[in-house]
Design a protein around this motif. Structure first.
Motif: not given
Length: 612
Positions: A52-53, A178-181, A195-196, A202-204
């Motif tokens: 989790e980020i 976000a692109d990196t994750v 990612l929060t 914003i990403f899961r």
């Protein structure tokens, strides 16, 4: 005079540890996304199944990475913050690297430029935390913690405020994180990611189940979108100890920039000129100018065959045998695209359907379709009209048929193989577009574009079987080069000879062009040689001569194919469809444009309101 030389002899000083750490941090941590990359890779190396980020202000104010990996003991924490301390390697072999991290620089670098707190607990040990601020390490303290590690980085670059001036907006930095994750998540389908940003998720991507291709396909559908997976070819090839897996998109599913190209070496995302050049070469004669392929490809090999210790950010690699890596990628892509046969991307059909959509009514009242009302019979209509106007001329029969016009030609066609992939020809529109019926819809084919690809593939096959015809130059063309460039171009002389260009050494720093491909009229040999040398210097290989030859064959195919405006018989149209089904890459013309589009019957019915 050397303007960099001072007037007085400079004094050599030993930099203090804090300054040295800040300088080293500049190589590892370029922006918040770099910090997130390092911390997520550490979590993956720890065997985490969920990561989790959380970030705030684009990662400039806060970066928190939590994992459920193996964790660290209280004794491990101070060591983790010491530069060049790592659990990934023992230093005996810098090529035997099977982990993301191995340099022992990430955590010390982050602690040198921000406020870092690490909380961790390993199985069988007590939880503990440690802090470091601008390089100053605090004591280890007991802490309540679950198994795993939480790394919290606040006020990134507060210790190097000049670096903050080079940061972009919060929105841009958030997008980079976000692109990196997403890039890391694509390579680890069995690990869950969340990612929060500023309290908003914003990403899961939850952990996927199943074997490699199934799990990878599901993860890529989540990250890249369902359209990407629906329009890709699965890659699985092996050569010389290298294995290539992943998914490569159809040429008609191309992009306007190289934003959908993701390449991995042993699971590590990389930016490598050799691999990106090989990706372009694999799509060399199937993409329109200015278009870029989409692909997610994983190259796996023994760690001894690749050096990842090229740069502190570990985004660049060096192969022991670059030609083997490039050859595998190019051949696998060309073979995969050839096996795709006549396939074209589904997005082409979707765009066609969108073009058929009626305009949205100004008033959003519900629409009533004709089939919603009770319809009188044709006889009742005739009787009603006759009763109202006895002198009205008889109406024509509804089955009178269609008159042939210059723009559309319909004819009685013997039922063809509608179960074939491209169906059976039913009509020709505007003397260029063939309408074919399939079992579940219809196909619209551009006859000139389709036949152009068929003729082009035939010419390429003939050239490969019989070789490229060569023509001896009456006077050999001498090309003056540096000795290094002359040696470099002569090292691929055999490959150039196979393509019809024969060169020989002509003294020190010069070559003589003795023969050239007969089909290349007015060849500027010197310019071509220098362009090839530029490719060799930049990518380690060159497809420029092959591209020139293919361009000539493409032009010949264009002039030798069925022209727009020619009327074709039913037999000719069906023969064209069957040959398209047998020919590699027939889903796109020589210029990368689609040769056919398919519309499903259900979609057509929905256009007319027959289905909701």
């Amino acid at each position: 005079m050397n303007q960099h030389a001072p007037n007085m002899r400079p004094v050599i000083r030993q930099l203090d540890e804090a300054t040295a750490n800040r300088i080293a941090a500049g190589e590892v941590v370029e922006r918040p996304a770099s910090a997130v990359k390092e911390l997520v890779e550490n979590a993956l190396d720890a065997g985490a199944s969920r990561i989790e980020i959380a970030i705030e202000d684009g990662g400039k104010r806060l970066i928190r990475v939590s994992d459920d990996g193996c964790g660290m003991t209280p004794d491990d924490l101070p060591l983790a913050l010491s530069r060049h301390a790592t659990s990934k390697i023992d230093g005996s072999d810098l090529l035997a690297i099977n982990s993301f991290g191995f340099r022992g620089e990430a955590l010390p670098s982050l602690g040198a430029v921000g406020r870092l707190r690490i909380t961790s607990r390993a199985d069988g040990a007590e939880g503990a935390e440690i802090t470091v601020t601008a390089g100053k390490i605090g004591p280890t303290r007991p802490a309540a913690a679950n198994r795993g590690t939480v790394v919290e980085l606040r006020d990134l670059f507060f210790a190097t405020p000049a670096r903050l001036k080079f940061m972009r907006s919060d929105r841009a930095e958030t997008q980079a994180v976000a692109d990196t994750v997403r890039k890391l998540a694509m390579a680890e389908p069995w690990v869950g990611f969340a990612l929060t940003a500023d309290g908003r998720e914003i990403f899961r991507a939850d952990a996927e189940q199943g074997e490699l291709f199934g799990a990878l396909q599901a993860r890529l559908a989540r990250v890249m979108g369902r359209d990407f997976i629906d329009n890709t070819i699965a890659m699985d090839a092996e050569r010389d100890g290298l294995t290539l897996t992943g998914f490569a998109a159809l040429p008609t599913y191309s992009r306007g920039a190289a934003v959908a190209q993701h390449l991995y070496v042993n699971g590590r995302p990389v930016r490598d000129k050799l691999l990106t050049g090989a990706l372009r070469a694999g799509y060399m004669d199937v993409l329109a100018s200015g278009r870029h392929p989409a692909a997610v490809l994983f190259l796996t090999c023994d760690p001894q065959l690749v050096d990842v210790n090229v740069h502190p950010a570990k985004a660049e690699v060096r192969f022991r045998d670059p030609s083997a890596a490039r050859g595998l990628l190019v051949s696998a892509l060309r073979h995969g695209l050839a096996n795709a046969g006549h396939r074209a991307s589904s997005t082409v059909g979707n765009a066609t359907l969108a073009a058929f959509q009626p305009e949205t009514p100004a008033a959003m009242a519900p629409r009533n379709y004709q089939m919603d009302y009770a319809r009188p019979s044709a006889g009742a209509i005739r009787s009603s009209i006759a009763a109202q106007s006895p002198d009205t001329a008889p109406l024509p029969s509804f089955d009178a048929g269609f008159a042939e016009t210059p723009s559309a030609r319909f004819e009685e066609i013997t039922p063809g193989p509608t179960d074939a992939p491209l169906g059976a020809a039913r009509a020709q529109l505007h003397e260029n577009y063939i309408v074919a019926q399939t079992q579940d819809g219809m196909v619209l084919i551009d006859q000139h574009a389709a036949h152009e690809r068929l003729v082009y593939e035939r010419l390429k096959t003939q050239a490969a079987d019989k070789g490229i015809a060569r023509q001896a130059l009456l006077i050999p063309e001498i090309v003056e080069l540096s000795e290094a460039d002359a040696a470099r171009i002569l090292s691929i002389a055999d490959e150039l000879a196979d393509l019809g260009l024969v060169i020989e050494p002509f003294g020190a720093g010069a070559i003589a062009v003795q023969e050239a491909p007969a089909m290349l009229d007015r060849l500027n040999a010197a310019a071509l040689i220098r362009d090839i040398l530029d490719d060799l210097a930049d990518q380690g290989s060159s497809d420029r001569l092959r591209a020139r030859i293919d361009a000539v064959l493409s032009s010949m195919a264009c002039h030798g194919s069925v022209r727009s405006g020619r009327r074709m018989s039913a037999e000719e149209m069906n023969a064209l469809l069957r040959e398209m089904e047998r020919t590699p890459r027939s889903g796109q013309c020589n210029h990368g444009r689609p040769t056919w589009v398919k519309l499903k019957l259900s979609d057509i019915e929905r256009l007319f309101g027959r289905k909701d």
